[in-house]
Design an enzyme around this catalytic site. Structure first.
Site, PDB file in Angstrom:
ATOM      1  N   LYS A  22      53.583  26.401  58.158  1.00  0.00           N
ATOM      2  CA  LYS A  22      54.801  27.188  57.853  1.00  0.00           C
ATOM      3  C   LYS A  22      54.282  28.583  57.926  1.00  0.00           C
ATOM      4  CE  LYS A  22      56.043  28.333  53.444  1.00  0.00           C
ATOM      5  NZ  LYS A  22      56.259  29.441  53.283  1.00  0.00           N
ATOM      6  N   ASN A  23      53.124  28.870  57.405  1.00  0.00           N
ATOM      7  CA  ASN A  23      52.920  30.363  57.152  1.00  0.00           C
ATOM      8  C   ASN A  23      51.926  30.855  58.371  1.00  0.00           C
ATOM      9  OD1 ASN A  23      53.914  30.522  54.692  1.00  0.00           O
ATOM     10  ND2 ASN A  23      51.956  30.154  53.495  1.00  0.00           N
ATOM     11  N   CYS A 117      59.749  33.196  47.368  1.00  0.00           N
ATOM     12  CA  CYS A 117      59.751  32.527  46.065  1.00  0.00           C
ATOM     13  C   CYS A 117      59.413  33.598  44.913  1.00  0.00           C
ATOM     14  CB  CYS A 117      58.774  31.566  46.109  1.00  0.00           C
ATOM     15  SG  CYS A 117      58.729  30.332  47.259  1.00  0.00           S
ATOM     16  N   ARG A 122      55.436  40.795  43.369  1.00  0.00           N
ATOM     17  CA  ARG A 122      55.138  40.659  45.013  1.00  0.00           C
ATOM     18  C   ARG A 122      55.588  42.017  45.763  1.00  0.00           C
ATOM     19  NH1 ARG A 122      56.783  34.974  47.284  1.00  0.00           N
ATOM     20  NH2 ARG A 122      54.977  35.187  48.546  1.00  0.00           N
ATOM     21  N   ASP A 305      49.015  28.043  46.795  1.00  0.00           N
ATOM     22  CA  ASP A 305      50.060  27.240  47.177  1.00  0.00           C
ATOM     23  C   ASP A 305      49.902  25.640  46.829  1.00  0.00           C
ATOM     24  OD1 ASP A 305      50.851  29.305  50.077  1.00  0.00           O
ATOM     25  OD2 ASP A 305      51.159  29.418  47.958  1.00  0.00           O
ATOM     26  N   ARG A 397      62.452  24.342  52.813  1.00  0.00           N
ATOM     27  CA  ARG A 397      61.921  25.504  53.487  1.00  0.00           C
ATOM     28  C   ARG A 397      60.602  25.404  54.073  1.00  0.00           C
ATOM     29  NH1 ARG A 397      60.988  30.159  49.450  1.00  0.00           N
ATOM     30  NH2 ARG A 397      60.140  30.914  51.564  1.00  0.00           N
TER      31      ARG A 397
HETATM   32  C1  EPZ Z   1      51.606  34.638  51.492  1.00  0.00           C
HETATM   33  O1  EPZ Z   1      52.447  35.584  50.887  1.00  0.00           O
HETATM   34  C2  EPZ Z   1      52.237  33.362  51.567  1.00  0.00           C
HETATM   35  N1  EPZ Z   1      53.459  33.505  52.338  1.00  0.00           N
HETATM   36  C3  EPZ Z   1      52.374  32.620  50.188  1.00  0.00           C
HETATM   37  O2  EPZ Z   1      52.773  31.465  50.494  1.00  0.00           O
HETATM   38  C4  EPZ Z   1      50.841  32.585  49.777  1.00  0.00           C
HETATM   39  O3  EPZ Z   1      51.031  31.812  48.432  1.00  0.00           O
HETATM   40  C5  EPZ Z   1      50.127  33.820  49.721  1.00  0.00           C
HETATM   41  O4  EPZ Z   1      50.105  34.360  50.928  1.00  0.00           O
HETATM   42  C6  EPZ Z   1      48.759  33.829  49.305  1.00  0.00           C
HETATM   43  O5  EPZ Z   1      48.203  32.815  49.926  1.00  0.00           O
HETATM   44  C7  EPZ Z   1      53.574  33.562  53.707  1.00  0.00           C
HETATM   45  O6  EPZ Z   1      52.465  33.650  54.252  1.00  0.00           O
HETATM   46  C8  EPZ Z   1      54.849  33.658  54.179  1.00  0.00           C
HETATM   47  P1  EPZ Z   1      49.938  38.219  49.313  1.00  0.00           P
HETATM   48  P2  EPZ Z   1      52.048  37.022  50.524  1.00  0.00           P
HETATM   49  O7  EPZ Z   1      49.989  39.196  50.000  1.00  0.00           O
HETATM   50  O8  EPZ Z   1      51.716  37.596  51.930  1.00  0.00           O
HETATM   51  C9  EPZ Z   1      49.687  41.105  45.731  1.00  0.00           C
HETATM   52  C10 EPZ Z   1      54.260  29.462  50.193  1.00  0.00           C
HETATM   53  O9  EPZ Z   1      54.553  28.680  49.081  1.00  0.00           O
HETATM   54  N2  EPZ Z   1      50.148  42.184  46.907  1.00  0.00           N
HETATM   55  O10 EPZ Z   1      48.360  37.260  49.887  1.00  0.00           O
HETATM   56  O11 EPZ Z   1      53.380  37.415  49.751  1.00  0.00           O
HETATM   57  C11 EPZ Z   1      50.933  40.057  45.362  1.00  0.00           C
HETATM   58  O12 EPZ Z   1      51.662  40.482  44.500  1.00  0.00           O
HETATM   59  C12 EPZ Z   1      54.132  30.849  49.859  1.00  0.00           C
HETATM   60  O13 EPZ Z   1      54.139  29.117  51.487  1.00  0.00           O
HETATM   61  C13 EPZ Z   1      50.531  43.243  46.156  1.00  0.00           C
HETATM   62  O14 EPZ Z   1      49.866  43.908  45.320  1.00  0.00           O
HETATM   63  O15 EPZ Z   1      50.845  36.999  49.467  1.00  0.00           O
HETATM   64  C14 EPZ Z   1      49.900  38.842  45.105  1.00  0.00           C
HETATM   65  O16 EPZ Z   1      49.645  39.076  43.803  1.00  0.00           O
HETATM   66  C15 EPZ Z   1      54.073  31.240  48.428  1.00  0.00           C
HETATM   67  N3  EPZ Z   1      50.773  44.267  47.172  1.00  0.00           N
HETATM   68  C16 EPZ Z   1      48.502  39.074  45.661  1.00  0.00           C
HETATM   69  O17 EPZ Z   1      48.648  40.642  46.297  1.00  0.00           O
HETATM   70  C17 EPZ Z   1      51.177  43.931  48.673  1.00  0.00           C
HETATM   71  O18 EPZ Z   1      51.211  44.868  49.364  1.00  0.00           O
HETATM   72  C18 EPZ Z   1      48.571  38.161  47.093  1.00  0.00           C
HETATM   73  O19 EPZ Z   1      49.673  38.289  47.812  1.00  0.00           O
HETATM   74  C19 EPZ Z   1      50.700  42.849  48.937  1.00  0.00           C
HETATM   75  C20 EPZ Z   1      50.583  41.814  47.861  1.00  0.00           C
END
Ligand code: EPZ
Length: 420
Positions: A22-23, A117, A122, A305, A397
Site C-alpha cells: 500500500k505505502n 489514520c 502528524r 504499522d 483501505r
Molecule cells: C508513513 O506515514 C506511512 N503512511 C505510515 O503508515 C507509517 O506508519 C509511517 O510512514 C512510519 O513508517 C504512508 O506511507 C502513506 P512519518 P507518515 O512521516 O509519512 C513525525 C499505515 O498504517 N513527522 O514517517 O505520515 C510524525 O508525526 C500508515 O500504513 C513530523 O513531525 O510517517 C511521526 O511522529 C500509518 N513532521 C514521525 O515523524 C513531518 O513533517 C514519523 O512520521 C513528518 C513527520
C-alpha cells in the site's frame, strides 16, 4: 453498514499470496505525474487507498486505466490542474505526495492538508521545510498548502527525524531541480527504495535510497516505463502474526524475506518456528509463546504499522511483555477495543504492558484505524466465540480481500451487512 464476523479458535494453515505494498503504491502513483510518457504500474493492491489515489489523479485530468486487476496504465501528459480536491485529499494521508509531485513537475501545487489514520498530530513541517530549501514559496491557509517556485535548485536538506513521507515528497520535488539535492537523515523504508527505483526507471537520477543519505541529480525530463510494486511487508507481517497467535502453520508467498527480518526475529524469540526461502516465509505458531519486549523504530527496526498486531500477540504470551511506540505520539487508541475482547493490557506513556496468558473471548468491537482493525481481526481469530468488528472501511483501505485470504487459511470469517 458492513461488519466482519469471526468465529475464532481455528488454527490458520496453508499458503497466502501477499499483495503489492500500500505505502509504495500510494507514492508511486502520484510520482507518475513526473513522467513525460506513459507508465504501466503492476502489482497494485486492490485497496481503497489506491482507488482514492486514482480518483484524485483522474480529477486532475490524468488518464488512469486498469489493464488488468493489478496493472494500471497512467498518462499524465495532459494533466489539467495542479489543485487537489479537498474531499479527495481527506480520504488518506498519502494525498500529501501531490505536493512534491506537482511542485517538481509544474512548479506549483494547491493541496489540502491530508487525512489518514488518527495517530497523533502528524504534522508535515519537514515536507514544507524541504520544499522551501529547494526554492519554493509555501503558504498554508484555510487548510490548504499552496506551493510555488520560479525554479527549483538542488539543496542539502537535513530531516530532524527520518520521516517516510517527507523523504519521498522531497525526493519527488527534487527530480527536476537544477543541480544536486542531498536528503540527510532520510528514512530507509523499502517503499522509499521502490519509489526511487520507479523514478529511475523513467530516467531520474536518484542514488542512495534505502540509506540515510539520498542524492538526487536534477534532470530536464522523464520518459515513460513499466514498474512492478514491491510486496507489502505490513500485510505479510499481519498474516505471520495471525499464524503465530492461532498456533497455525502459514506460508506467506511473493514477499522479500529481508524486509521481514525484525518481525521474523521477534516471532523466533517468542518460540515460533520460522523458516524462509527466496520469496516466502513459513511461520509455525508455538503452543506456549514466550513473552518479550518490542520497541517500534524506523526501518529496519520493528515497524510501527505492526505494533497493534504484535501487542495482541503478546497478550497471549506467557508472562509480562512490553511494547513501546517510538514513532507516533498516539498509537494506542485501539487498546480499549482489544480489552473488550479480554486483553489485560495497560498503557503507561509510550509503553503498553501486558500480563500475558490472555484468553480472548468474542465481543462486538470497532476498528479505530487501519492497523487497529487488523489487531481486532487477529484477536477475533483466536477468541472463543463470535467477534463482530465494525468500521470495516478502515481495513479495506489497506488489506486486499482480507476475509477471503483468511478464509482460505481456514478461518471462519465473513462480511455481513446490517441496517444499523
Ligand atoms: C508513513 O506515514 C506511512 N503512511 C505510515 O503508515 C507509517 O506508519 C509511517 O510512514 C512510519 O513508517 C504512508 O506511507 C502513506 P512519518 P507518515 O512521516 O509519512 C513525525 C499505515 O498504517 N513527522 O514517517 O505520515 C510524525 O508525526 C500508515 O500504513 C513530523 O513531525 O510517517 C511521526 O511522529 C500509518 N513532521 C514521525 O515523524 C513531518 O513533517 C514519523 O512520521 C513528518 C513527520
Amino acid at each position: 453498514m458492513e461488519y466482519i464476523v469471526i468465529n475464532g479458535q481455528n488454527p490458520l494453515n496453508g499458503n497466502v499470496n501477499i499483495s503489492g505494498a500500500k505505502n509504495a503504491a500510494v507514492a508511486i502513483l502520484p510520482a507518475s505525474i513526473a513522467s513525460g510518457g506513459v507508465c504501466e504500474i503492476d502489482n497494485l493492491p486492490q485497496i481503497e487507498d489506491v482507488m482514492s489515489m486514482i480518483s484524485a489523479m483522474q480529477s486532475m485530468g490524468i488518464i488512469c486505466d486498469f489493464k488488468d486487476e493489478h496493472t494500471l496504465v497512467v498518462d499524465a501528459r495532459n494533466i489539467t490542474s495542479h489543485v487537489l480536491d479537498e474531499k479527495l485529499a481527506k480520504n488518506m494521508r498519502a494525498s500529501y505526495y501531490f505536493m512534491g509531485a506537482l511542485l517538481g513537475r509544474y512548479k506549483q501545487a494547491e493541496v489540502p492538508l491530508p487525512g489518514g489514520c488518527d495517530l497523533g498530530s502528524r504534522p508535515i513541517d519537514y515536507h514544507l521545510k524541504g520544499f522551501a530549501a529547494l526554492g519554493a514559496t509555501c503558504i498554508q491557509e484555510h487548510g490548504v498548502v499552496k506551493l510555488y517556485a520560479e525554479k527549483l535548485k538542488g539543496a542539502n536538506i537535513y530531516l530532524d527525524c527520518p520521516s517516510v513521507g517527507a523523504t519521498i515528497n522531497i525526493m519527488m520535488a527534487a527530480v527536476f531541480a537544477e543541480g544536486i539535492t542531498l536528503i540527510e537523515n532520510a528514512a530507509k523504508e523499502p517503499h522509499i527504495v521502490d519509489t526511487a527505483n520507479f523514478l529511475n526507471k523513467l530516467g531520474a537520477k536518484i542514488g542512495g535510497a534505502g540509506t540515510a543519505t539520498i542524492r538526487i541529480t536534477g534532470v530536464p525530463s522523464l520518459g515513460g516505463g513499466e514498474y512492478t510494486v514491491l510486496p507489502d511487508p505490513i500485510e505479510a507481517g499481519t498474516y505471520m502474526i495471525a499464524a503465530a497467535i492461532t498456533g497455525g502453520d502459514v506460508t506467506v508467498e511473493n514477499i522479500i524475506p529481508k524486509h521481514m527480518d525484525s518481525v521474523t526475529s521477534k516471532l523466533k524469540e517468542m518460540g515460533c518456528l520460522v523458516t524462509e526461502g527466496d520469496d516466502w516465509i513459513t511461520v509455525r505458531g508455538a503452543k506456549d509463546l514466550r513473552s518479550c519486549e518490542v520497541k517500534t523504530a524506523f526501518y529496519p527496526g520493528f515497524p510501527t504499522d505492526l505494533q497493534p498486531q504484535m501487542a495482541t500477540l503478546l497478550c497471549k504470551a506467557q508472562g509480562t511483555s512490553t511494547i513501546t511506540e517510538n514513532v507516533f505520539e498516539q498509537r494506542f487508541r485501539y487498546i480499549g477495543e482489544i480489552k473488550r475482547l479480554g486483553a489485560q493490557i495497560k498503557v503507561e506513556g509510550r509503553m503498553a504492558v501486558t500480563k500475558g496468558s490472555c484468553v480472548f473471548t468474542g465481543a462486538e468491537v470497532s476498528a479505530t484505524d487501519l492497523r487497529a482493525g487488523a489487531a481486532l481481526v487477529i484477536a477475533g481469530l483466536c477468541a472463543r466465540g463470535e467477534t463482530v468488528i465494525g468500521n470495516v472501511g478502515h481495513l479495506d483501505r489497506g488489506y486486499e480481500r482480507f476475509e477471503e485470504k483468511f478464509r482460505s487459511l481456514g478461518a471462519d470469517i465473513k462480511r455481513i451487512k446490517r441496517d444499523d
